[in-house]
Each structure stands twice: as structure tokens, then as C-alpha cells.
Design a protein around this motif. Structure first.
Motif: not given
Ligand SMILES: NC(=O)c1ccc[n+]([C@@H]2O[C@H](COP(=O)([O-])OP(=O)(O)OC[C@H]3O[C@@H](n4cnc5c(N)ncnc54)[C@H](OP(=O)(O)O)[C@@H]3O)[C@@H](O)[C@H]2O)c1
Length: 248
Positions: A65-66, A108-109, A112-113, A116-117, A120
């Protein structure tokens, strides 16, 4: 053409049920498998289990997620193991609750996981695939992306987003020998599903025409086929593997 044993496959969320089955199957197929994890303890346990069964897999830390964490992980893999030819975007979570109770953090969690992952991880490997004129990207979506599910507006949104991503990216990179496909599992016997209360699980099974949950190895078999050299004409597709529960 490169042989399987020269190809490097990165599987995100390798400590989970489907991720572990993917590690085993792709290792048996002869790929150099790199499994991503975020929980150190789980990775130690997985490494021991895989070593015992003779599956030689490198495990690497990274939070999908980052964006920067993934960048560091990909750089580590490319420096110490080699270029990534195959990416399986498998890591995912659920934070189920009806929409009227859903917090911004739960939304969001999951976004993102689970979604958005995909940006990424794919963003960090795509340039290399383009330069080497080969790549296989598989996004693990869900039956609930297509059919919707009570309590999963966050999860269904993220998983449905993968379909648009898959089709658009497939168009952009087909000319470089890169295929992009989505697999949408139905209910598979992993921790994620076994965490659902038994009475609800029984109701789910009653809705599956084949009369049972799927096995993680059944997802791994499909991935194995889609990443093979034989599957170069399959791109931008979605493979529903759900025991007949939803036919889109
Ligand atoms: N099981 C099903 O019935 C089913 C159905 C449809 C779709 N899917 C999808 O299939 C995929 C795999 O599911 P599963 O059943 O194998 O689930 P699982 O057993 O819960 O495994 C999920 C994996 O994702 C990892 N993960 C979560 N957040 C991460 C992060 N930020 N960075 C890196 N890794 C992270 C988890 O690591 P930790 O253990 O450290 O959290 C775990 O290894 C998921 O995308 C899921 O949505 C599953």
C-alpha cells in the motif's frame, strides 16, 4: 525464448492462502519465485514450511500500500535476484461493514491495500518489462467486484477498479509482449473466508452450484496457465473462478 527457470515471478501477499498456493505452484513450474510479505513472523513460518517441502522461494518484505516501500522492495529484488518478468498482484484485505457505518479509515485502508497497491507494484516493474519485451501481470480481483456484496462497498470498489486497470494497461502494453489479465475468485477456502462465521459460510456454500468452496490451488492452476509462454494471445481478460456462483 527464456525457459521458466530463468523467469522471475513476484507474488504479493505470499503468506496468505492463495499467495502460498501460488508460491508452491509457480516454484513447481520452474520459475524463480519471490514472495512478498509484510509480517516478519508469518514469513519465517512460511519459509520453514516451503523449505520442508523443497520449494525454494525468496521472501522479501514490502508494504504494497506504500509506493516507496514497493520501490525499495523491487530495487532489492532486481539487484539481488534479477529482473521481474511476472507480477501477481495478490495481496488484499477486507474491512467489512455496511456503508452507513463505514469509516474513512476502513475505506482508505481497503482502497490503498487492494487497488492503489496495483498501481504501486505495477508502476515499479512495467518499464523493465517494456524494455525486455516480455511481461505477465495478473491481478487477483473477486467475484464481489462484479456482483456486489452487502458490507463490501470498499472491497467491491477496489476489486472492480482492477478490471478497468487490467483492460486499459493491456491495450497500452500489448505491443511489448506484455499481457495483463484479471482472475476473479469466488469463495476460496483460506483464512479470509474461514474467518466468516460458520452459519454465514454455510449460506454462502448453499449459493455455489458446485456445492463447495474453491481451493487455493484451483486459483494457482489458472495463474500458471495465464503466465505461461502459451498464453501470449490472452490479454485484457477476466477469468471468473467461482463454482458457477456468478456468471457475468
Ligand atoms: N479467499 C477468497 O475467497 C477470495 C475470494 C476472492 C478474492 N480473493 C482475493 O485473493 C487475494 C488473496 O486472498 P487470500 O484469501 O489468500 O487472503 P489472505 O489469506 O488473507 O492473504 C492476504 C495476503 O495479503 C497480505 N497483505 C495484506 N496487506 C498487505 C500489505 N499492505 N502489504 C503486503 N501484503 C499485504 C497479507 O499479509 P498479512 O498476513 O501480513 O496481513 C496476506 O499475506 C486477495 O486479494 C483477496 O481479496 C480471495
Amino acid at each position: 525464448m527464456k525457459q521458466n527457470n530463468e523467469r522471475i515471478a513476484l507474488i504479493t501477499g505470499s503468506t496468505g492462502g492463495i499467495g502460498t498456493a501460488l508460491c508452491r505452484k509457480l516454484s513447481e513450474d520452474g520459475y524463480q519465485v519471490v514472495g512478498n510479505f509484510r509480517n516478519e513472523e508469518k514469513s519465517v513460518q512460511l519459509q520453514q514450511e516451503l523449505d520442508k517441502t523443497g520449494h525454494h522461494i525468496e521472501l522479501v518484505h514490502g508494504d504494497v500500500s506504500d509506493f516507496d516501500s514497493v520501490g525499495t522492495m523491487v530495487q532489492h529484488i532486481e539487484t539481488n535476484i534479477g529482473p521481474i518478468d511476472i507480477l501477481i498482484n495478490n495481496a488484499g484485505i477486507t474491512r467489512d461493514t455496511s456503508f452507513v457505518k463505514m469509516t474513512k479509515a476502513q475505506w482508505d485502508e481497503v482502497l490503498n491495500t487492494n487497488l492503489n497497491s496495483v498501481f504501486n507494484c505495477t508502476r515499479h516493474v512495467i518499464q523493465g518489462m517494456v524494455e525486455r519485451r516480455f511481461g505477465r501481470i495478473i491481478n487477483i480481483s473477486s467475484i464481489n467486484a462484479q456482483k456486489g456484496q452487502y458490507g463490501q462497498t470498499n472491497y467491491s470498489t477496489a476489486k472492480a477498479g482492477m478490471h478497468g486497470f487490467t483492460k486499459s494497461l493491456a491495450l497500452e502494453v500489448a505491443k511489448y509482449g506484455i499481457t495483463v489479465n484479471t482472475i476473479s475468485p469466488g469463495y476460496i477456502e483460506t483464512e479470509m473466508v474461514m474467518a466468516v462465521p460458520e452459519n454465514i459460510r454455510e449460506k454462502i456454500i448453499a449459493q455455489i452450484p458446485v456445492g463447495r468452496l474453491g481451493g487455493p490451488t484451483e486459483i494457482a492452476e489458472a495463474v500458471s496457465f495465464l503466465i505461461s509462454a502459451k498464453s501470449g494471445f490472452i490479454t485484457g481478460s477476466n477469468f471468473a473462478i467461482n463454482g458457477g456462483q456468478h456468471m457475468a
